[in-house]
Every structure is written in C-alpha cells, then in structure tokens.
Design a protein around this motif. Structure first.
Motif, PDB file in Angstrom:
ATOM      1  N   PRO A 276       0.827  -1.216   0.000  1.00 29.58           N
ATOM      2  CA  PRO A 276       0.000   0.000   0.000  1.00 29.58           C
ATOM      3  C   PRO A 276       0.859   1.264   0.000  1.00 29.58           C
ATOM      4  O   PRO A 276       1.892   1.323   0.669  1.00 29.58           O
ATOM      5  N   TRP A 277       0.417   2.267  -0.724  1.00 32.13           N
ATOM      6  CA  TRP A 277       1.161   3.524  -0.809  1.00 32.13           C
ATOM      7  C   TRP A 277       1.011   4.349   0.470  1.00 32.13           C
ATOM      8  O   TRP A 277       1.688   5.360   0.631  1.00 32.13           O
ATOM      9  N   HIS A 278       0.129   3.941   1.352  1.00 33.02           N
ATOM     10  CA  HIS A 278      -0.050   4.665   2.606  1.00 33.02           C
ATOM     11  C   HIS A 278       0.128   3.713   3.776  1.00 33.02           C
ATOM     12  O   HIS A 278      -0.272   2.535   3.722  1.00 33.02           O
ATOM     13  N   VAL A 279       0.743   4.214   4.832  1.00 33.10           N
ATOM     14  CA  VAL A 279       0.891   3.491   6.085  1.00 33.10           C
ATOM     15  C   VAL A 279       0.342   4.411   7.156  1.00 33.10           C
ATOM     16  O   VAL A 279       0.953   5.438   7.472  1.00 33.10           O
ATOM     17  N   GLY A 280      -0.822   4.072   7.685  1.00 29.40           N
ATOM     18  CA  GLY A 280      -1.465   4.962   8.642  1.00 29.40           C
ATOM     19  C   GLY A 280      -1.798   6.296   8.004  1.00 29.40           C
ATOM     20  O   GLY A 280      -2.503   6.363   6.992  1.00 29.40           O
ATOM     21  N   ARG A 281      -1.238   7.366   8.549  1.00 30.68           N
ATOM     22  CA  ARG A 281      -1.497   8.726   8.065  1.00 30.68           C
ATOM     23  C   ARG A 281      -0.345   9.278   7.236  1.00 30.68           C
ATOM     24  O   ARG A 281      -0.228  10.479   7.047  1.00 30.68           O
ATOM     25  N   ILE A 282       0.509   8.385   6.762  1.00 26.97           N
ATOM     26  CA  ILE A 282       1.642   8.775   5.926  1.00 26.97           C
ATOM     27  C   ILE A 282       1.441   8.144   4.551  1.00 26.97           C
ATOM     28  O   ILE A 282       1.183   6.940   4.445  1.00 26.97           O
ATOM     29  N   VAL A 283       1.561   8.934   3.462  1.00 23.62           N
ATOM     30  CA  VAL A 283       1.259   8.426   2.133  1.00 23.62           C
ATOM     31  C   VAL A 283       2.313   8.886   1.137  1.00 23.62           C
ATOM     32  O   VAL A 283       2.859  10.002   1.257  1.00 23.62           O
ATOM     33  N   LEU A 284       2.614   8.021   0.181  1.00 22.23           N
ATOM     34  CA  LEU A 284       3.526   8.351  -0.919  1.00 22.23           C
ATOM     35  C   LEU A 284       2.714   8.624  -2.167  1.00 22.23           C
ATOM     36  O   LEU A 284       1.691   7.976  -2.415  1.00 22.23           O
TER      37      LEU A 284
END
Length: 378
Positions: A276-284
């Motif tokens: 996934p491009w996001h982990v929690g509230r952090i996104v690429l």
C-alpha cells in the motif's frame, strides 16, 4: 468545506506544490518542506498532455501554464532526414488544448506562487528527520530542530524518496531500465509547432519539443551502461555522436546549442511500490510511489492527477484520513500502474529490447491509443 486538516507535504516539486495549492484553496493548513534552497527546478522542459492541463486547471493555474509555455495539437513523426511520415492530431480532455510544453523553471515558479497565494507555507532547506504516527496524528521532527504534529504527511519527494525509505527500507529502490535520456534546450525553429519525433528504427529516436515561443528542447534516449556518465567537457560531442544517423532538423538543433554545459543526462529508472502507498497517516504519491519511463510523457501528469484526486478524496471522506487514503489509492493505482507498464513496454520496443507476452499485449494499444485512454476522466 470538510473538516480542516493540518497537512505536511515532503517535497516541493510539481506534485507537492499542486497538492499544496489544492488543499490550501479548500481551507486546510498546509506546509511544504523542501530540501533545496529555492524552487530552482532542474532539467529543461516538460510536456503537459491534456489530462495534466485538466488537473492544473482544477487548481487555477492553467492560464499561467499556457502563457508561459507553447500549446500544440499535432504530433509529427519524421524520418532521420526530417521528412514527414505522419501527422497525428492529439486528443483533448474536454475543450482544453491537447498538449502544452513549458520550461521546468517557469512551471516551478508559477506552482510555487500559486501555493503561497492559496495560503500554503513553503519551508526551504528543510527535510524530515524523524516521524511517529500514533494513529490519530503524526509527530514530525524537521532538520531545523522544530517539532510539529500533523493529521497527514504526504511524500511527494521523488524517485529517490527518503520518506519511502523510512516506510519500507530498501525494498523499493529505483530500478535502472538500461536506458538514459539526453536533453538540451535550443532556440525553437518556426516550423516546430508541435512535438516532432524523428525515428531511425531501433537505432535511435530524437524529439523536438516546443516549450515557449522562443525555445524548444531536443530529447533522445539510448541504451547506456549503468555506471556511464557524460564527460562534462564533451557531453555535447557525445550526444552528437549518438545522433549521427539524423540530419535535417535534429542536426540543425544540435548545431544551434548555445551552451554545451546545458546538456542534461538522466538515467531512466522506475519504482513500483507494491505494498500500500499509505501506512497509517503517511502516504507516498507521484514518483515516490510509481515512477515511470517518459515514453508517454505522463510522469508529471500522474503526479498532478494524484494531487487533485487526493484533495477530492479528503473532501469526500469528511476528515477521515485513513478512509480517504484507502479510497484515493483504489482510484489511482490501476491508472498509474497501467501508465508505468505501457511506458516501459514502449521504451523496450523502441530500443529493440526483448518484451514479455504481457508487454506485447499492452503494446497493441500503442502511443496513439494510450493518448485516447488518458483523456478519459481520472
């Protein structure tokens, strides 16, 4: 207006500044941290296909892009002498121009101005040194020693994304394709009123790309060893040697180079973040998540699409950041991955490299077919 959010964007490139503008215009608090000391975009020019122009129109900068650049409608395919083989009208998204070419420094300047005018803050010479997501927010330490808390952190920090490394370690380092791009800015010839693609079979391809009333850039792609770097004193000579099969407009463009030091060389690499491009509230987003070869001129277009769709997704989910990120990725991943896969297949085909059965199936779409797919709603 949805619930106002506090958003930190890591990277002040095309995608990051587009997102900053889109969010700040909606009333969110936005800060961009950029490692460089100013928005001094590297490179020469950039092509903005119609879908990119549509996204930029959504943040109010379309007219500025067209004023700073050179809009065009027809792709010309030429032989090595410059003789026309085909003229292909390009599709439009809505009533926007088919394409626009623009100098990269001009685009960086206008996007930076738009972000600030919308209310975003840009902090230069700064990067993230630590961050902790506790599920309700992200605590961030910056390189200047300051600390802050954010509802969302977005990594628009490019193909070498430090934020990606923080999230995934070295699992998604850039993969060199075996090919590299050579570019140099030259005066625009009056007859170059759209992209002119000179082809010499698998021996080489050279493109003349208008980016303003007065300038265009010459771009070409060749197979290069991974450790090759041009000799700074001979870069123009080395490029001329590679393009020896071309005469006519390409040779004339090379002869008109005013600053040999302006030859820009960049290896073509790609990144595919399979998790996934996001982990929690952090996104690429953008190249940090899905960098592609330039064969469809869609790298920056995918970044600005990522940005405006992310802003829309945050609207639609009323401040529920995890739900917004999940919905955003479900919408964006198929399109971005399709662009990446077809771009790589086209690169390999053009260079005479072996292609897989899956790539052969993609290649049935071709460049012309892809341009029609990409003017469909994103």
């Amino acid at each position: 207006m949805t619930t106002p959010l506090q958003v930190l964007i890591h990277g002040g490139g095309i995608g990051g500044l587009t997102l900053a503008t889109a969010l700040a215009r909606r009333g969110h608090t936005v800060e961009v941290v950029e490692l460089r000391g100013e928005l001094d975009a590297l490179g020469v020019g950039i092509l903005q296909p119609s879908n990119a122009l549509h996204a930029l129109n959504e943040i109010g900068v379309l007219d500025a892009c067209l004023a700073a650049g050179f809009a065009w409608e027809v792709l010309t395919i030429a032989d090595p002498t410059g003789g026309t083989l085909a003229e292909i009208p390009q599709p439009r998204m809505g009533d926007l121009p088919s394409n626009n070419g623009i100098p990269r420094p001009a685009l960086a300047k206008l996007l930076g101005e738009a972000a600030v005018a919308a209310g975003a803050t840009i902090r230069f010479s700064t990067t993230i040194t630590d961050l902790t997501d506790d599920g309700t927010g992200v605590d961030v330490v910056l390189s200047d020693g300051s600390t802050s808390r954010w509802d969302l952190v977005v990594g628009f920090d490019g193909i070498g994304s430090p934020l990606r490394t923080r999230l995934y370690g070295d699992r998604y380092t850039p993969e060199y394709t075996g090919f590299a791009n050579w570019r140099v800015t030259v005066p625009r010839r009056p007859e170059v009123r759209g992209v002119v693609m000179g082809v010499a079979g698998t021996d080489g391809k050279a493109m003349l790309n208008p980016i303003s009333a007065d300038s265009m850039y010459l771009a070409s792609v060749f197979a290069e060893a991974e450790d090759f770097r041009p000799d700074p004193e001979r870069a123009l000579e080395q490029l001329t040697e590679r393009l020896a099969m071309f005469s006519g407009p390409v040779a004339e463009a090379l002869a008109s180079v005013e600053d040999p030091a302006g030859v820009v060389y960049s290896r073509i690499s790609q990144v595919t973040v399979e998790e996934p491009w996001h982990v929690g509230r952090i996104v690429l987003a953008g190249d940090a998540a899905h960098a592609s070869a330039p064969q469809l001129a869609q790298g920056a277009a995918m970044a600005v699409e990522d940005a405006v769709v992310l802003a829309e997704s945050l609207d639609a989910h009323e401040g529920d950041v995890p739900a917004a990120l999940k919905a955003w990725e479900e919408r964006r991943r198929p399109r971005a991955m399709w662009v990446q896969a077809l771009s790589r297949a086209l690169l390999r085909q053009e260079m005479g490299a072996a292609t897989t059965p899956e790539e052969d199936e993609l290649l049935k779409v071709g460049v012309a077919g892809a341009s029609h797919v990409l003017v469909e709603p994103y």
